[in-house]
Design a protein around this motif. Structure first.
Motif, PDB file in Angstrom:
ATOM      1  N   PHE A 144       0.832  -1.198   0.000  1.00 62.16           N
ATOM      2  CA  PHE A 144       0.000   0.000   0.000  1.00 62.16           C
ATOM      3  C   PHE A 144       0.865   1.245   0.000  1.00 62.16           C
ATOM      4  N   LEU A 180     -12.860   0.960   4.802  1.00 60.67           N
ATOM      5  CA  LEU A 180     -11.812  -0.045   4.637  1.00 60.67           C
ATOM      6  C   LEU A 180     -11.614  -0.384   3.162  1.00 60.67           C
ATOM      7  N   THR A 181     -12.693  -0.357   2.393  1.00 62.07           N
ATOM      8  CA  THR A 181     -12.552  -0.651   0.965  1.00 62.07           C
ATOM      9  C   THR A 181     -13.188   0.464   0.149  1.00 62.07           C
ATOM     10  N   PHE A 184     -14.601   1.558  -3.878  1.00 61.03           N
ATOM     11  CA  PHE A 184     -14.969   1.091  -5.212  1.00 61.03           C
ATOM     12  C   PHE A 184     -14.408   2.053  -6.245  1.00 61.03           C
ATOM     13  N   HIS A 230     -24.591  -2.651   8.654  1.00 60.06           N
ATOM     14  CA  HIS A 230     -23.614  -2.452   7.579  1.00 60.06           C
ATOM     15  C   HIS A 230     -23.368  -0.962   7.431  1.00 60.06           C
ATOM     16  N   LEU A 275     -16.963   0.842   1.687  1.00 61.09           N
ATOM     17  CA  LEU A 275     -17.625   0.118   2.773  1.00 61.09           C
ATOM     18  C   LEU A 275     -16.776   0.215   4.020  1.00 61.09           C
ATOM     19  N   ASP A 296     -21.824  -9.053   4.470  1.00 60.36           N
ATOM     20  CA  ASP A 296     -20.939  -8.997   5.626  1.00 60.36           C
ATOM     21  C   ASP A 296     -19.486  -9.241   5.258  1.00 60.36           C
ATOM     22  N   VAL A 323     -17.126  -7.411   3.996  1.00 54.64           N
ATOM     23  CA  VAL A 323     -16.132  -6.425   4.408  1.00 54.64           C
ATOM     24  C   VAL A 323     -15.908  -6.486   5.913  1.00 54.64           C
ATOM     25  N   SER A 324     -16.948  -6.868   6.667  1.00 54.93           N
ATOM     26  CA  SER A 324     -16.769  -7.019   8.119  1.00 54.93           C
ATOM     27  C   SER A 324     -15.824  -8.177   8.419  1.00 54.93           C
ATOM     28  N   SER A 368     -13.393  -9.223   6.419  1.00 59.59           N
ATOM     29  CA  SER A 368     -12.027  -8.777   6.120  1.00 59.59           C
ATOM     30  C   SER A 368     -11.488  -7.981   7.290  1.00 59.59           C
ATOM     31  N   ALA A 369     -12.332  -7.061   7.806  1.00 55.54           N
ATOM     32  CA  ALA A 369     -11.885  -6.190   8.881  1.00 55.54           C
ATOM     33  C   ALA A 369     -11.541  -7.011  10.119  1.00 55.54           C
ATOM     34  N   MET A 420      -7.990  -7.103  11.909  1.00 55.32           N
ATOM     35  CA  MET A 420      -7.867  -6.701  13.319  1.00 55.32           C
ATOM     36  C   MET A 420      -7.204  -7.791  14.144  1.00 55.32           C
ATOM     37  N   TRP A 480      -1.827 -10.702   3.185  1.00 55.30           N
ATOM     38  CA  TRP A 480      -3.262 -10.695   2.922  1.00 55.30           C
ATOM     39  C   TRP A 480      -3.442 -11.177   1.491  1.00 55.30           C
ATOM     40  N   ARG A 522      -5.788 -12.231  -1.362  1.00 53.85           N
ATOM     41  CA  ARG A 522      -7.171 -11.894  -1.624  1.00 53.85           C
ATOM     42  C   ARG A 522      -7.523 -12.332  -3.036  1.00 53.85           C
ATOM     43  N   THR A 549     -16.599  -6.263  -2.903  1.00 54.47           N
ATOM     44  CA  THR A 549     -16.513  -5.394  -1.723  1.00 54.47           C
ATOM     45  C   THR A 549     -15.532  -4.255  -1.906  1.00 54.47           C
ATOM     46  N   PRO A 581      -9.116  -2.793  -0.980  1.00 59.97           N
ATOM     47  CA  PRO A 581      -8.682  -2.285   0.324  1.00 59.97           C
ATOM     48  C   PRO A 581      -8.022  -0.913   0.180  1.00 59.97           C
TER      49      PRO A 581
END
Lengths: 497, 265
Positions: free
Chosen positions: A365, A404-405, A407, A471, A495, B43, B45-46, B48-49, B53, B65, B67, B75, B78
């Motif tokens: 990143f 976190l993500t 689009f 969500h 999201l 859900d 993305v939750s 992934s989080a 974490m 990671w 993916r 989703t 990142p």
């Protein structure tokens, strides 16, 4: 052309034609056609009048150029410095290479035999400067001129060797010049005044009074090791064994320089003229031959088009494309700082993953110093050289302000919102209706107008919203309800966890 | 690295101090395979989080990671700023954008064998044939040998038998609202589907505390969730306010009232 044409006595004349200002003209012709009195540039109608049974085909300059590039790769076998010249020439910088092929005369013969094996006619010359060699190759075939003797060798050449436009050659002829020697005796200022500097420059270069370096097709390697086989090698395993020896050689050379290699390339020359190149990049300077061989093997396994020995390999070369200084590290007696060893482990993991899955797959990143969320951060190949802005520290006690993500591009949603700047009350994304239970906003993010063209994009008002199921979304309204000309549109941009 | 689940000082403990049965909380063992399934695709993305974490909290080591690239369409990609907002240094993440699920699994396996990593996250989508008993056993063995925890995250897939140490069903939970009904900290609801020490059925309402870098129990989780699912039809009902088109030149009456939501910035 599928079959090589020798232009023997039994062959019908054959020409390639191209469209030129509405007429078909001859672009290239074979020896039989030349004997028949045809010339390049002649109209096809005229040629057909002389030879009604003339065979023709369409000229394909792009295919020719691609073929020349392929030949350039092929001649890479003799020297790493190969350049294309005009539409049909190759210039090889053989400085310091000729002795590997048994001297200059032997080398000319081997290059021509290699091209002849592909059904090509060729002429060649060696001299101290590339322009002199180019001029001599066509008028004094197979000559070898020692450095410093170009002028003597080039003086008898005709004016066409200058490759100037026909009008210039005609004018020079009318002025009584016959050979380059005639021109060389005159002061160059006079020629420049009458014909421009290009003529005088070319003349100086052909006569060896000025030397310019060629621009090779491929960058010159930092370190190179190669092995030519006396007979084609048919086994991949033997090739890898040879490669391992070469790897030890270049690693020793790297060690002498106090450097570590960051990018390597393996070139494999097959006897039928195919050249395969395998590039290996590493995350840290490498000076370990067996480590490099592991990466090469991984890379070979991952090739979608496996390395096929075919009729055998002629030669293999290993080069270091890029290296960096590498400090000698002595393992401390107490084991040294553990983090350093671990960093090395992660770097070699990156190397293995990159060799196996490709450079674009393994990423890291990076952040940019901008408030535009699309440009603020992203991922780049791990091995790409890229600077990153420092990562911002979030405000304590607050929930995440960025999702976190993301689009790319943002996804269009149908939203029902309170005017003028309320968050959506409900919205439909991917055919699912979301009831908004919590919202925060707007956070206005103006576009970077200095990056856009004339039409500056609309201002965006961002909202953090949460639906009844928990969500969390990042949505924005593009445009303002106050603006009567365009209706604002809603987008979902990211999201939240 | 410390991974915290409620009531346990160190949730992600080593093999030796694995909690005994009947402990009040639950810990995820290092050097083991843990699976997270999503109740619904939304859900993802939750999940992934959660994996990020659990894998990155408090650690200074790199995290791999891996993916499946198809997830980018589902989703999104990142975002480093979002990772920083969760309290992590994005430069510690090594992202593999695998073009198919087997590549993601292979990259994850390669990472699980590297002890220098802090954690390995393998994120798959949909039913994946390549992730079978053999593949999960390989991952579990590699994790045990290197001591690196491996998290397999699967959205839009039904839980399957595997060699995982624990298997969780996770979903996003309504957050505890901040002032003026602003969305609060990330909140999750986890159900333990399978565990070696037989604590199946354990439920957790968790909230991410970024400043402490740990997941904390969210006591109001059950109540909040219930309230959110059954809005009382009063002030909290989303559609009760007027939605009117205000002409450009006329003052807006609604403007005099304070806005019912929190303003950012």
């Amino acid at each position: 052309m599928n079959r090589p044409r020798t232009g023997g006595p039994g062959d019908r004349p054959f020409v390639l034609v191209e469209q030129d200002r509405g007429a078909l003209r001859i672009a290239a012709l074979d020896p039989a056609a030349m004997r028949g009195g045809l010339r390049a540039g002649m109209a096809l109608a005229e040629a057909r009048a002389l030879w009604p049974d003339l065979e023709t085909a369409q000229a394909e300059p792009e295919a020719d150029a691609a073929f020349m590039r392929h030949l350039g790769e092929l001649c890479d076998l003799f020297t790493p410095l190969v350049a294309l010249h005009a539409s049909d020439g190759l210039i090889l910088d053989v400085t310091g290479c000729a002795h590997l092929f048994g001297g200059e005369r032997e080398m000319v013969w081997r290059v021509r035999r290699r091209l002849g094996a592909l059904g090509l006619a060729s002429c060649a010359a060696i001299s101290g400067t590339p322009h002199a060699a180019w001029a001599l190759a066509r008028d004094r075939r197979n000559t070898i001129v020692a450095a410093g003797e170009e002028e003597q060798a080039a003086r008898p050449l005709p004016l066409t060797a200058l490759e100037q436009d026909p009008a210039t050659v005609l004018a020079l002829g009318r002025a009584g010049f016959q050979t380059l020697g005639d021109l060389a005796d005159r002061p160059s200022g006079m020629l420049t005044a009458r014909f421009g500097s290009s003529l005088a420059d070319t003349l100086r270069r052909i006569l060896g009074r000025e030397d310019i370096r060629i621009t090779p097709l491929r960058p010159a390697p930092e370190i190179m090791a190669e092995k030519h086989f006396p007979a084609p090698l048919g086994l991949l395993e033997s090739l890898l064994a040879v490669l391992e020896r070469l790897a030890q050689d270049i690693m020793a050379a790297l060690e002498r320089r106090g450097a570590g290699g960051r990018a390597f390339e393996v070139s494999v020359f097959r006897s039928d003229g195919a050249v395969r190149r395998i590039a290996v990049e590493t995350a840290q300077g490498m000076r370990d031959a067996s480590g490099l061989m592991r990466l090469v093997r991984l890379k070979l396994e991952a090739l979608s088009d496996p390395l096929d020995p075919g009729f055998g390999f002629d030669a293999v070369r290993l080069v270091v494309i890029r290296s960096e200084p590498m400090a000698e590290r002595q393992a401390a007696l107490d084991g040294g700082p553990a983090s350093q060893a671990e960093a090395g482990d992660v770097a070699s993991l990156v190397d293995r993953l990159t060799a196996r899955f490709g450079r674009e797959t393994v990423q890291r990143f990076v952040m940019h110093d901008t408030h535009d969320p699309m440009r603020a951060g992203g991922s780049v190949p791990f091995l790409a050289r890229h600077t990153t802005a420092p990562f911002a520290h979030p405000e304590p006690g607050q929930p995440p302000a960025r999702p976190l993500t993301l689009f790319d591009p943002p996804q269009w949603i149908e939203a029902l919102a309170e005017v003028p700047d309320g968050p959506p009350l409900r919205f439909r994304w991917r055919r699912v209706l979301h009831e908004v239970a919590r919202a925060e906003g707007p956070e206005r993010i103006a576009p970077e107008w200095w990056r856009c063209g004339n039409a500056a994009p609309a201002t965006r008002d961002y909202y953090r919203i949460e639906n009844a199921h928990g969500h969390r979304f990042w949505v924005f309204r593009e445009g303002l309800y106050e603006d009567s000309t365009a209706r604002p549109r809603w987008f979902l941009h990211g999201l939240f966890a | 690295m410390n991974i915290w689940l409620p009531d346990m000082p160190s949730a992600l403990a080593t093999e030796q101090d694995h909690p005994t049965q009947g402990a009040p909380g639950f810990s995820l063992a290092r050097g083991a395979l843990h699976e997270f399934y999503a109740g619904a695709e939304a859900d993802g993305v939750s999940l992934s989080a959660l994996a990020v974490m659990l894998g990155m909290a408090g650690g200074q080591q790199a995290t791999l990671w891996a993916r499946h690239e198809a997830l980018t369409h589902e989703t999104g990609m990142p975002h480093p700023a979002g990772l920083a907002e969760l309290g992590f240094d994005p430069s510690h993440l090594l992202l593999i954008r695998a073009r198919d699920a087997p590549s993601a699994l292979q990259a994850g396996l390669e990472g699980a064998r590297c002890p220098a990593l802090g954690a390995v996250i393998i994120e798959l989508r949909g039913e994946v044939k390549a992730y079978d008993l053999t593949a999960s056993r390989r991952l579990a063995l590699a994790a045990r040998a290197s001591g690196v925890p491996v998290f397999v995250v699967r959205a839009a897939a039904a839980p399957m038998p595997s060699a995982a140490e624990t298997r969780w069903l996770a979903r996003a939970a309504p957050s505890r609202a901040l002032a003026a009904k602003a969305p609060g900290h990330p909140a999750f609801h986890l159900v333990l589907l399978r565990a070696r020490n037989g604590q199946e059925g354990l439920q957790h309402h968790l909230e991410w505390n970024r400043d402490a870098q740990r997941l904390e129990s969210n006591p109001s989780g059950h109540g909040e969730a219930a309230a959110a699912r059954q809005p009382d039809g009063g002030a909290s009902a989303p559609l009760s306010r007027g939605v009117v088109a205000v002409p450009v030149h006329r003052p807006d009456t609604a403007r005099d009232e304070p806005p019912p939501y929190r303003r950012a910035g």
